[in-house]
Design a protein around this motif. Structure first.
Motif, PDB file in Angstrom:
ATOM      1  N   THR A  21       0.939  -0.913  -0.057  1.00  0.00           N
ATOM      2  CA  THR A  21      -0.106   0.156   0.116  1.00  0.00           C
ATOM      3  C   THR A  21       0.279   1.209   0.086  1.00  0.00           C
ATOM      4  O   THR A  21       1.702   1.414   0.694  1.00  0.00           O
ATOM      5  CB  THR A  21      -1.048  -0.154   1.665  1.00  0.00           C
ATOM      6  N   LYS A  22       0.720   2.371  -1.090  1.00  0.00           N
ATOM      7  CA  LYS A  22       1.382   3.385  -0.989  1.00  0.00           C
ATOM      8  C   LYS A  22       1.325   3.940   0.469  1.00  0.00           C
ATOM      9  O   LYS A  22       0.452   4.834   0.852  1.00  0.00           O
ATOM     10  CB  LYS A  22       0.635   4.305  -2.417  1.00  0.00           C
ATOM     11  N   GLY A  23       2.768   4.371   0.809  1.00  0.00           N
ATOM     12  CA  GLY A  23       2.524   5.383   1.933  1.00  0.00           C
ATOM     13  C   GLY A  23       2.983   4.544   3.530  1.00  0.00           C
ATOM     14  O   GLY A  23       3.173   4.704   4.819  1.00  0.00           O
ATOM     15  N   ALA A  24       2.879   2.794   3.475  1.00  0.00           N
ATOM     16  CA  ALA A  24       2.689   2.677   4.311  1.00  0.00           C
ATOM     17  C   ALA A  24       3.578   2.768   4.900  1.00  0.00           C
ATOM     18  O   ALA A  24       3.978   2.060   6.434  1.00  0.00           O
ATOM     19  CB  ALA A  24       2.224   1.182   4.038  1.00  0.00           C
ATOM     20  N   TRP A  25       4.967   1.852   4.113  1.00  0.00           N
ATOM     21  CA  TRP A  25       6.386   2.065   5.379  1.00  0.00           C
ATOM     22  C   TRP A  25       6.738   3.462   6.131  1.00  0.00           C
ATOM     23  O   TRP A  25       7.259   3.283   6.889  1.00  0.00           O
ATOM     24  CB  TRP A  25       7.436   1.529   4.649  1.00  0.00           C
ATOM     25  N   THR A  26       6.100   4.541   6.040  1.00  0.00           N
ATOM     26  CA  THR A  26       6.487   5.531   6.639  1.00  0.00           C
ATOM     27  C   THR A  26       5.832   5.623   7.585  1.00  0.00           C
ATOM     28  O   THR A  26       6.439   6.487   8.289  1.00  0.00           O
ATOM     29  CB  THR A  26       5.940   6.423   4.742  1.00  0.00           C
ATOM     30  N   GLY A 140      -7.093   3.223   8.967  1.00  0.00           N
ATOM     31  CA  GLY A 140      -8.291   3.641   7.629  1.00  0.00           C
ATOM     32  C   GLY A 140      -8.890   4.450   6.909  1.00  0.00           C
ATOM     33  O   GLY A 140      -8.857   3.838   5.836  1.00  0.00           O
ATOM     34  N   THR A 141      -7.758   5.139   6.784  1.00  0.00           N
ATOM     35  CA  THR A 141      -8.010   6.076   5.911  1.00  0.00           C
ATOM     36  C   THR A 141      -6.932   6.051   4.153  1.00  0.00           C
ATOM     37  O   THR A 141      -7.595   6.194   3.423  1.00  0.00           O
ATOM     38  CB  THR A 141      -7.034   7.361   7.028  1.00  0.00           C
ATOM     39  N   ARG A 142      -6.218   5.000   4.585  1.00  0.00           N
ATOM     40  CA  ARG A 142      -5.409   4.361   2.980  1.00  0.00           C
ATOM     41  C   ARG A 142      -6.178   3.580   2.529  1.00  0.00           C
ATOM     42  O   ARG A 142      -6.851   3.300   1.247  1.00  0.00           O
ATOM     43  CB  ARG A 142      -3.801   3.877   3.839  1.00  0.00           C
ATOM     44  N   SER A 146     -11.371  -0.212   1.038  1.00  0.00           N
ATOM     45  CA  SER A 146     -11.055  -1.939   0.154  1.00  0.00           C
ATOM     46  C   SER A 146     -10.989  -2.746   1.597  1.00  0.00           C
ATOM     47  O   SER A 146     -10.976  -3.280   2.354  1.00  0.00           O
ATOM     48  CB  SER A 146      -9.094  -1.065   0.316  1.00  0.00           C
ATOM     49  N   PRO A 147     -10.722  -4.114   0.759  1.00  0.00           N
ATOM     50  CA  PRO A 147     -10.971  -5.989   1.044  1.00  0.00           C
ATOM     51  C   PRO A 147      -9.839  -5.943   2.359  1.00  0.00           C
ATOM     52  O   PRO A 147     -10.008  -6.730   3.001  1.00  0.00           O
ATOM     53  CB  PRO A 147     -11.120  -6.102  -0.207  1.00  0.00           C
ATOM     54  N   LEU A 148      -8.580  -4.795   1.952  1.00  0.00           N
ATOM     55  CA  LEU A 148      -7.732  -5.466   2.505  1.00  0.00           C
ATOM     56  C   LEU A 148      -8.208  -4.555   4.068  1.00  0.00           C
ATOM     57  O   LEU A 148      -6.599  -4.882   4.870  1.00  0.00           O
ATOM     58  CB  LEU A 148      -6.428  -3.862   2.397  1.00  0.00           C
ATOM     59  N   MET A 149      -8.740  -4.088   4.347  1.00  0.00           N
ATOM     60  CA  MET A 149      -8.617  -3.535   6.045  1.00  0.00           C
ATOM     61  C   MET A 149      -8.597  -4.497   7.011  1.00  0.00           C
ATOM     62  O   MET A 149      -7.845  -4.514   8.053  1.00  0.00           O
ATOM     63  CB  MET A 149     -10.201  -2.761   5.687  1.00  0.00           C
ATOM     64  N   SER A 150      -9.259  -5.880   6.695  1.00  0.00           N
ATOM     65  CA  SER A 150      -9.778  -6.939   7.906  1.00  0.00           C
ATOM     66  C   SER A 150      -8.566  -7.943   7.302  1.00  0.00           C
ATOM     67  O   SER A 150      -7.494  -7.536   8.588  1.00  0.00           O
ATOM     68  CB  SER A 150     -10.531  -8.253   6.241  1.00  0.00           C
ATOM     69  N   THR A 151      -7.335  -7.479   6.456  1.00  0.00           N
ATOM     70  CA  THR A 151      -6.137  -8.297   6.327  1.00  0.00           C
ATOM     71  C   THR A 151      -4.776  -6.621   7.562  1.00  0.00           C
ATOM     72  O   THR A 151      -3.888  -7.321   8.496  1.00  0.00           O
ATOM     73  CB  THR A 151      -5.180  -7.934   5.253  1.00  0.00           C
ATOM     74  N   GLN A 205      -1.966  11.040   7.483  1.00  0.00           N
ATOM     75  CA  GLN A 205      -2.434  11.227   8.774  1.00  0.00           C
ATOM     76  C   GLN A 205      -3.544  11.296   8.826  1.00  0.00           C
ATOM     77  O   GLN A 205      -4.277  11.651   7.766  1.00  0.00           O
ATOM     78  CB  GLN A 205      -1.735  12.309  10.682  1.00  0.00           C
ATOM     79  N   PRO A 206      -4.919  10.876   9.722  1.00  0.00           N
ATOM     80  CA  PRO A 206      -5.960  10.719   8.873  1.00  0.00           C
ATOM     81  C   PRO A 206      -6.468  12.511   9.482  1.00  0.00           C
ATOM     82  O   PRO A 206      -5.662  13.406   9.584  1.00  0.00           O
ATOM     83  CB  PRO A 206      -6.597  10.348  10.086  1.00  0.00           C
ATOM     84  N   PRO A 207      -7.403  13.004   7.959  1.00  0.00           N
ATOM     85  CA  PRO A 207      -8.252  14.373   8.381  1.00  0.00           C
ATOM     86  C   PRO A 207      -8.529  14.543   9.270  1.00  0.00           C
ATOM     87  O   PRO A 207      -9.349  13.559  10.594  1.00  0.00           O
ATOM     88  CB  PRO A 207      -9.107  14.331   7.200  1.00  0.00           C
ATOM     89  N   VAL A 208      -9.038  16.450   9.375  1.00  0.00           N
ATOM     90  CA  VAL A 208      -9.606  16.268  10.776  1.00  0.00           C
ATOM     91  C   VAL A 208     -10.354  18.033  10.626  1.00  0.00           C
ATOM     92  O   VAL A 208      -9.922  17.690   9.638  1.00  0.00           O
ATOM     93  CB  VAL A 208      -8.177  16.690  12.229  1.00  0.00           C
ATOM     94  N   GLY A 209     -11.384  17.750  11.803  1.00  0.00           N
ATOM     95  CA  GLY A 209     -11.852  18.866  11.294  1.00  0.00           C
ATOM     96  C   GLY A 209     -13.211  18.841  11.297  1.00  0.00           C
ATOM     97  O   GLY A 209     -13.962  17.181  11.068  1.00  0.00           O
TER      98      GLY A 209
END
Length: 427
Positions: A21-26, A140-142, A146-151, A205-209
């Motif tokens: 997933t893009k950005g996951a390792w960061t 959850g934001t990324r 997606s079905p990857l959420m369970s994983t 990071q998840p959006p805020v506001g």
């Protein structure tokens, strides 16, 4: 008893695809370092204070104050992160935790009175960064929709287990081979470096506001504690925390009583390795039974396994039983976090995760205190009664209130094209 399985869940993608997933390792790498304090803190305090005071009771009490403080403040930390952003909470938090942890270390080495250790333990526990829930929120934001959420949920539980292998082993090794203060000093350093690097990853990071949860129900911002199923899970996780705390103190006392304190890290590592191994397996399996059923079965096994701990008095048998106890924990943790995804609206999930994390910390703190007192006042090995005393009532609660662990259908959102849910498994 039938169970419903969706095509999506049956063909759930694996860990390899998740990690691409893009950005996951960061955020995964600094997040792993920043979440070590949760696993290192209790045992580091126990070993340091036991060394400076000669009492497991005093050591357990100091660790308990830290754990209670973390349990009380963790949900508010999660709520503030949801509202103002993870960076805004982490930046001052990691600096405060580092300063408080080093102060606690200095006071212990100076043989300060117990009340002074308690005074330093409060901010030390209250400022522990809640990185695990924050990482889950970033997934959850990324991966929204997606079905990857369970994983991802399973992967995070496995990562939590890994921290409970690495953290206590590292802390024990440092405290027993370098200096009793080395565990807390390393914990503070990891918190500062890992926490600041994690906070620096603004892009994930998840959006805020006010628009952070566009399309969610109006009650999504209501406290997660108002969800009945979350309260049942809090009791469940209190019992799991008590297993961790009881094992930490009791194994340390047992190895010291036989004149082999260095075996403490080995025995705890076996226990934690069983936890991690079963977590990897649970995360890789496309289960056909519901999370609720898996929680009940897994917790029953955990209660039975912990009930035998106090009867074992040899290193090989204790290692084998510890491995079994560890293997029973991961299924309960993973299914508990999975149930949060079903029970709690997205806008309150970070808070829900921190309630569960705080429950583990509170259970651990209570168990450390009780196990320490029992080891001091009763017989060698009495601390092993604590995990049983915590998990059996928790199991009774789960069985009695299992109906609250079924997700209620959310209305109004379907008409707007959001909030669609996969079929809920019914036992």
């Amino acid at each position: 008893m039938a169970s419903t399985v969706t095509t999506e869940r049956s063909a759930r993608p694996g860990y390899g695809q998740l990690l691409r997933t893009k950005g996951a390792w960061t955020f995964l790498v600094p997040g792993f370092a920043a979440r070590q304090p949760f696993a290192m803190l209790t045992i580091s305090i126990v070993l340091l204070v036991r060394h400076t005071t000669g009492s497991y009771g005093a050591a357990g009490a100091a660790a308990a104050v830290t754990g209670v403080s973390m349990a009380l403040f963790a949900p508010y930390s999660g709520r503030l992160a949801d509202r103002y952003g993870q960076r805004a909470v982490l930046m001052p938090g990691v600096v405060l935790h580092t300063a408080a942890g080093l102060t606690l270390t200095a006071l212990a080495l100076a043989h300060a009175p117990l009340w002074a250790l308690f005074a330093a333990a409060v901010p030390t526990g209250a400022s522990v960064p809640q990185v695990g829930p924050m990482v889950r929120a970033r997934w959850g934001t990324r991966l929204k929709g997606s079905p990857l959420m369970s994983t991802a949920a399973a992967f995070e539980s496995v990562t939590d287990e890994l921290t409970f292998v690495v953290g206590p082993l590292l802390a024990t090794a440092l405290c027993t081979t370098v200096t009793p203060a080395a565990g807390l000093i390393t914990e503070a350093a990891l918190t500062l470096v890992g926490g600041l690097l994690f906070a620096a990853q603004r892009g994930t990071q998840p959006p805020v506001g006010p628009h952070a949860e566009a399309g969610e129900e109006a009650h999504a911002r209501v406290s997660a504690l108002r969800v009945p199923g979350v309260r049942v899970l809090i009791v469940t996780f209190l019992g799991i925390g008590a297993v961790f705390g009881g094992m930490q103190v009791s194994l340390a006392a047992f190895t010291e009583s036989i004149g082999e304190p260095g075996l403490n890290g080995v025995l705890y590592g076996v226990f934690a390795a069983g936890n991690m191994l079963s977590g990897v397996i649970c995360g890789a399996v496309a289960w056909k039974s519901s999370p609720r059923r898996r929680l009940m079965v897994g917790y029953t096994a955990l209660a039975l396994a912990t009930s035998a701990l106090w009867t074992v008095h040899s290193v090989p048998l204790l290692a084998g039983l510890g491995l079994l106890v560890g293997m029973c924990i991961a299924p309960a943790l993973i299914t508990g976090y999975t149930l949060v995804e079903d029970l709690v609206p997205a806008g309150a999930r970070t808070e829900a995760f921190t309630w569960l994390t705080g429950a583990v910390a509170l259970g651990q703190a209570a168990a450390v205190t009780v196990a320490g007192q029992w080891e001091d006042r009763l017989w060698d090995g009495a601390g092993f009664l604590v995990p049983m005393a915590a998990t059996v009532p928790a199991l009774a609660t789960i069985l009695a209130l299992r109906s609250l662990l079924v997700a209620r259908a959310r209305t109004r959102t379907v008409a707007r094209g959001v909030g669609h849910r996969e079929p809920v498994t019914v036992d």
